[in-house]
Design a protein around this motif. Structure first.
Motif, short mmCIF file in Angstrom:
data_model
loop_
_atom_site.label_atom_id
_atom_site.label_comp_id
_atom_site.label_asym_id
_atom_site.label_seq_id
_atom_site.Cartn_x
_atom_site.Cartn_y
_atom_site.Cartn_z
N GLN B 389 0.81 -1.21 0.00
CA GLN B 389 0.00 0.00 0.00
C GLN B 389 0.85 1.27 0.00
O GLN B 389 0.38 2.34 -0.37
CB GLN B 389 -0.97 -0.02 1.20
CG GLN B 389 -2.20 -0.87 0.88
CD GLN B 389 -3.00 -1.25 2.11
OE1 GLN B 389 -2.53 -1.10 3.22
NE2 GLN B 389 -4.20 -1.73 1.89
N GLU B 392 2.60 4.04 -4.34
CA GLU B 392 1.45 4.66 -4.99
C GLU B 392 1.71 4.83 -6.48
O GLU B 392 2.08 5.88 -6.95
CB GLU B 392 1.16 6.01 -4.33
CG GLU B 392 0.59 5.82 -2.94
CD GLU B 392 0.21 7.15 -2.31
OE1 GLU B 392 0.22 8.16 -3.02
OE2 GLU B 392 -0.09 7.14 -1.11
N THR B 393 1.53 3.76 -7.19
CA THR B 393 1.65 3.86 -8.64
C THR B 393 0.37 3.35 -9.25
O THR B 393 -0.34 2.56 -8.65
CB THR B 393 2.80 2.98 -9.17
OG1 THR B 393 2.63 1.67 -8.63
CG2 THR B 393 4.15 3.54 -8.81
N THR B 394 0.08 3.83 -10.46
CA THR B 394 -1.07 3.31 -11.18
C THR B 394 -0.54 2.58 -12.40
O THR B 394 0.64 2.66 -12.73
CB THR B 394 -2.02 4.44 -11.64
OG1 THR B 394 -1.27 5.27 -12.53
CG2 THR B 394 -2.54 5.22 -10.47
N TYR B 395 -1.43 1.87 -13.04
CA TYR B 395 -1.09 1.08 -14.21
C TYR B 395 -0.45 1.95 -15.28
O TYR B 395 0.56 1.62 -15.87
CB TYR B 395 -2.36 0.41 -14.73
CG TYR B 395 -2.15 -0.38 -15.99
CD1 TYR B 395 -1.31 -1.50 -15.99
CD2 TYR B 395 -2.80 -0.03 -17.17
CE1 TYR B 395 -1.12 -2.24 -17.13
CE2 TYR B 395 -2.62 -0.77 -18.32
CZ TYR B 395 -1.78 -1.88 -18.30
OH TYR B 395 -1.60 -2.60 -19.44
N LYS B 396 -1.05 3.17 -15.46
CA LYS B 396 -0.57 4.08 -16.50
C LYS B 396 0.89 4.47 -16.27
O LYS B 396 1.69 4.53 -17.19
CB LYS B 396 -1.43 5.34 -16.51
CG LYS B 396 -2.59 5.21 -17.49
CD LYS B 396 -3.34 6.52 -17.60
CE LYS B 396 -4.66 6.32 -18.27
NZ LYS B 396 -5.69 7.24 -17.80
N ASP B 397 1.24 4.73 -14.98
CA ASP B 397 2.60 5.15 -14.64
C ASP B 397 3.64 4.15 -15.06
O ASP B 397 4.74 4.52 -15.47
CB ASP B 397 2.74 5.35 -13.12
CG ASP B 397 1.81 6.43 -12.63
OD1 ASP B 397 1.45 7.29 -13.45
OD2 ASP B 397 1.42 6.40 -11.44
N LYS B 399 3.16 1.19 -17.13
CA LYS B 399 2.93 0.21 -18.18
C LYS B 399 4.01 0.23 -19.27
O LYS B 399 4.22 -0.78 -19.94
CB LYS B 399 1.54 0.36 -18.80
CG LYS B 399 1.34 1.55 -19.71
CD LYS B 399 -0.03 1.45 -20.34
CE LYS B 399 -0.30 2.67 -21.19
NZ LYS B 399 -1.66 2.72 -21.68
N THR B 429 -4.96 -3.27 -13.93
CA THR B 429 -4.15 -2.96 -12.75
C THR B 429 -2.97 -3.90 -12.66
O THR B 429 -3.01 -5.01 -13.19
CB THR B 429 -4.97 -3.14 -11.44
OG1 THR B 429 -5.73 -4.33 -11.54
CG2 THR B 429 -5.86 -1.96 -11.18
N TYR B 430 -1.90 -3.42 -12.01
CA TYR B 430 -0.80 -4.29 -11.63
C TYR B 430 -1.08 -4.76 -10.24
O TYR B 430 -1.38 -3.96 -9.36
CB TYR B 430 0.53 -3.53 -11.65
CG TYR B 430 1.19 -3.66 -12.99
CD1 TYR B 430 1.70 -4.91 -13.38
CD2 TYR B 430 1.30 -2.58 -13.84
CE1 TYR B 430 2.28 -5.05 -14.61
CE2 TYR B 430 1.88 -2.71 -15.07
CZ TYR B 430 2.38 -3.95 -15.46
OH TYR B 430 2.95 -4.10 -16.68
N ARG B 431 -1.01 -6.06 -10.07
CA ARG B 431 -1.28 -6.56 -8.71
C ARG B 431 -0.18 -7.50 -8.27
O ARG B 431 0.29 -8.32 -9.06
CB ARG B 431 -2.60 -7.34 -8.67
CG ARG B 431 -3.80 -6.50 -9.02
CD ARG B 431 -5.04 -7.30 -8.77
NE ARG B 431 -6.20 -6.66 -9.40
CZ ARG B 431 -7.39 -7.22 -9.46
NH1 ARG B 431 -7.57 -8.44 -8.97
NH2 ARG B 431 -8.39 -6.59 -10.02
#
Lengths: 218, 477
Positions: B389, B392-397, B399, B429-431
């Motif tokens: 947690q 704090e990255t998102t998929y867009k950041d 990919k 999402t990256y999980r």
């Protein structure tokens, strides 16, 4: 008697007492009744011999209640003796022999007690019905060993019930008159027994035994 | 009232049993075999059916006098060869330790006679056994009081599953077999009243069994009282799954073939070590099995009268198909897969054996199984969740990054297995994934599951395709 069939007349003429003739003719009726109780109603008793012989023992005592009293005393003493003799650990026949002997004495005490209480009818009971009822204790002891006390008592009560029915049937004046007049009527018991022997429906007591199943069947 | 008599014709009564089934289908010779326990035991054994071991037999009073009592084991069953309805059976559960005084009382050089213990804790001495055997030899327990033989038999060991249900003795399964087809079955449990014997006549419990699945249904105490629980306990009698079900039905049918009888009751028990063991064949099976199953035997028997069944296996299948409740088991057997619903109760095992039981949603649209982060914490993955947690990255950041570069972002997280891309309706999402064990319908699946916050969803876990290969899904379940 007013209407005597010729065949009965012949028997009497040959010296057979009417009472004997009637009792012999009653036998098929009584045993058919016992078969009916077993196959259709589901009351078992101790086979066919015991209720039949007890029926005739009842017919031979002057008053039915004394017959019933002797029957009950025989069974009660037989039951108590099982517990009393349990500790002895002896084999079946000697055990029954002891049981029979003690029952014989108990009946003697019962008869004399009846006399002491001015119940002369009791002492007047002839020996053969008494002996018959004493010997049925063997059936009772056998049932106790095989099926347990409770089952044996139930069978004894059933025997008593059937014998009472047999007694009232065989001492029914109308039936006696009918047999004396038309003895061939007795032959009806044969087709009745063939029917009973082929009857494969539920016995009346099985409707009670299976009541839960019957409720669930659609 | 008429309805009752109409339904009555579906039930098998004493008259019909004797007249329509025992008389025509059980020849005298075959009945003789069934009534002779030692002989039938030998015949069954020859036919390849497992039976309890015969320890010793006593045929005469002379043999009784010369019997070597110390040859008996600490536990055994003593039976009359021609007994019926469970009468005359004596079971001992162990040898009593002799007190010093008893040992002192025996003469020099003689070993003291052994003493055994009964189910009620009472003592059984050699004298007791002798007197009981004398009664047996004398015919006190045999049909028509014929002189009899007494024999000692191995006592089976109780299956753990049955332990809470059975008082002392060994439960057994009664199967009515007619024309090579199992027709009705019940589990018979010994009670205190029955003195450790499983016979209903002696006060045991009979529990009906669904022929298809081997799962118990309704129960009857003694000859006719319907019960839900084992008396004096809260042990529910319905829903017990009998192990080795098919094998037991097969044993019952094979025994019928060997016995030469057309209509019989077969008693099979389960030994903890040996598995199903055949106890005995009955030429005159009792009728209370109908109460235990709340259904009629006559109706069933009439349906299969005259069917030509060639093999025991086929007979078992016909019986289960015709008289069993559910066919689901069959489907599971054919496909080798378990049938599950869309929501299933499962157990998860995480780190250090931590386990959680919960309901899961079966989702054939998902590839991976995913679990909620809170749930992962409960399974001992607090560190993993905390570290995850923090990032704090998102998929867009990320990919555009290569696999190794992405792994470098996550690799410091403890207990991490790998990271995966999950495409779902709410976007990709990256999980991170962790390794846990899922137990569903008794199938153990060690697997990777993805972590995601599912706090806003009804089920904290969905089971994805990767873990559903061993299952068929029934949406109506």
């Amino acid at each position: 008697m007013e209407n005597i069939s010729p065949i009965i007349g012949y028997f009497i003429h040959q010296g057979v007492p009417l009472e004997t003739v009637v009792l012999l003719f009653m036998l098929p009726i009584v045993v058919t009744l016992i078969a009916f109780f077993r196959q259709v109603i589901g009351i078992k008793a101790f086979g066919i011999y015991t209720p039949a012989i007890v029926t005739f023992a009842f017919l031979a005592v002057p008053q039915l209640r004394y017959g019933v009293l002797i029957f009950i005393v025989v069974i009660l003493v037989g039951m108590l003796l099982r517990f009393a003799l349990k500790g002895l650990r002896i084999l079946y026949l000697p055990r029954v022999a002891i049981t029979l002997s003690i029952i014989a004495f108990s009946i003697l005490i019962l008869l004399s007690a009846g006399g002491a209480m001015h119940r002369t009818g009791l002492a007047a009971v002839s020996i053969f019905p008494i002996l018959i009822m004493i010997t049925i204790v063997e059936k009772f002891v056998a049932a106790q060993i095989e099926k347990g006390n409770k089952a044996a008592v139930i069978l004894a009560v059933e025997t008593l019930i059937i014998s009472l029915f047999g007694y009232y049937l065989a001492s029914w004046p109308l039936l006696i008159k009918g047999i004396v007049a038309v003895p061939w009527l007795i032959l009806i018991t044969i087709p009745i027994n063939i029917f009973l022997g082929k009857w494969d429906g539920l016995r009346l007591n099985e409707y009670i035994r299976f009541r839960e199943v019957l409720k669930n069947l659609k | 009232m008429l309805e009752i008599f109409k339904n009555g014709s579906k039930l098998l009564g004493m008259n019909a049993r004797n007249l329509d089934y025992i008389r025509p289908y059980n020849r005298k010779k075959a009945k003789k075999l069934a009534d002779d326990k030692i002989l039938s035991k030998r015949m069954l054994k020859k036919g390849g059916i497992p039976v309890p071991k015969l320890l010793a037999k006593i045929r005469t009073a002379e043999e009784l006098e010369n019997f070597d009592w110390s040859s008996l084991p600490s536990t055994f069953a003593l039976k009359p060869n021609r007994g019926y309805g469970g009468g005359g059976i004596m079971v001992v559960y162990g040898r009593k330790k002799l007190s010093r005084k008893e040992i002192a009382n025996t003469e020099d050089g003689e070993t003291p006679l052994p003493v055994w213990v009964k189910s009620d804790g009472g003592k059984v001495t050699v004298e007791d056994l002798k007197s009981h055997i004398l009664n047996i030899l004398d015919g006190a327990f045999s049909l028509a009081n014929m002189p009899d033989i007494a024999f000692f038999e191995e006592r089976l060991t109780l299956l753990k599953l049955f332990k809470p249900y059975a008082y002392k003795g060994i439960p057994d399964i009664r199967v009515i077999v007619f024309n090579r087809i199992p027709v009705m079955a019940m589990l018979r449990l010994p009670t205190k009243e029955s003195g450790g014997k499983a016979n209903l006549q002696q006060g045991g419990i009979g529990v009906g069994i669904d022929l298809a699945t081997g799962v118990t249904t309704t129960a009857v105490l003694g000859k006719g009282k319907i019960i839900d629980y084992v008396p004096g306990t809260r042990m529910l009698l319905s829903g017990i799954r009998i192990p080795y079900w098919k094998e037991m039905l097969l044993l019952a049918v094979k025994a019928q073939e060997i016995s030469g009888m057309g209509f019989l009751g077969a008693d099979v028990a389960i030994d903890r070590v040996r598995g199903p063991v055949f106890l005995e064949i009955n030429a005159r099976p009792g009728l209370s099995i109908q109460v235990a199953n709340l259904s009629g035997l006559k109706e069933r028997l009439e349906r299969i009268k005259g069917l030509k069944i060639k093999t025991a296996v086929r007979g078992v299948r016909v019986g289960r198909d015709l008289f069993g409740g559910e066919i689901e088991e069959e489907l599971e057997e054919i496909s080798g897969r378990k049938v599950i619903g869309t929501i299933e109760k499962i157990r998860l095992i995480g780190k250090n054996g931590k386990s959680v039981e919960l309901e899961a949603k079966i989702d054939t649209g998902a590839g991976f199984t995913s679990i909620d982060t809170d749930l992962a914490e409960k399974l001992g993955f607090e560190d993993t969740v905390r570290e995850y947690q923090k990032i704090e990255t998102t998929y867009k950041d990320i990919k555009h990054l290569s696999k190794t570069e992405r792994w470098n972002i996550y690799k410091h997280i403890p207990n991490l297995e790998s990271t995966v891309v999950v495409n779902s309706a709410s976007g990709s999402t990256y999980r991170p994934t962790i390794k846990i064990t899922v137990i569903m319908d008794n199938v153990i699946i060690p697997t990777k599951v993805t972590l995601i916050n599912r706090a806003h969803l009804k089920y904290p876990i969905i089971i994805g395709k990767r873990n559903l290969k061993k299952f068929l899904i029934d949406v109506s379940k």
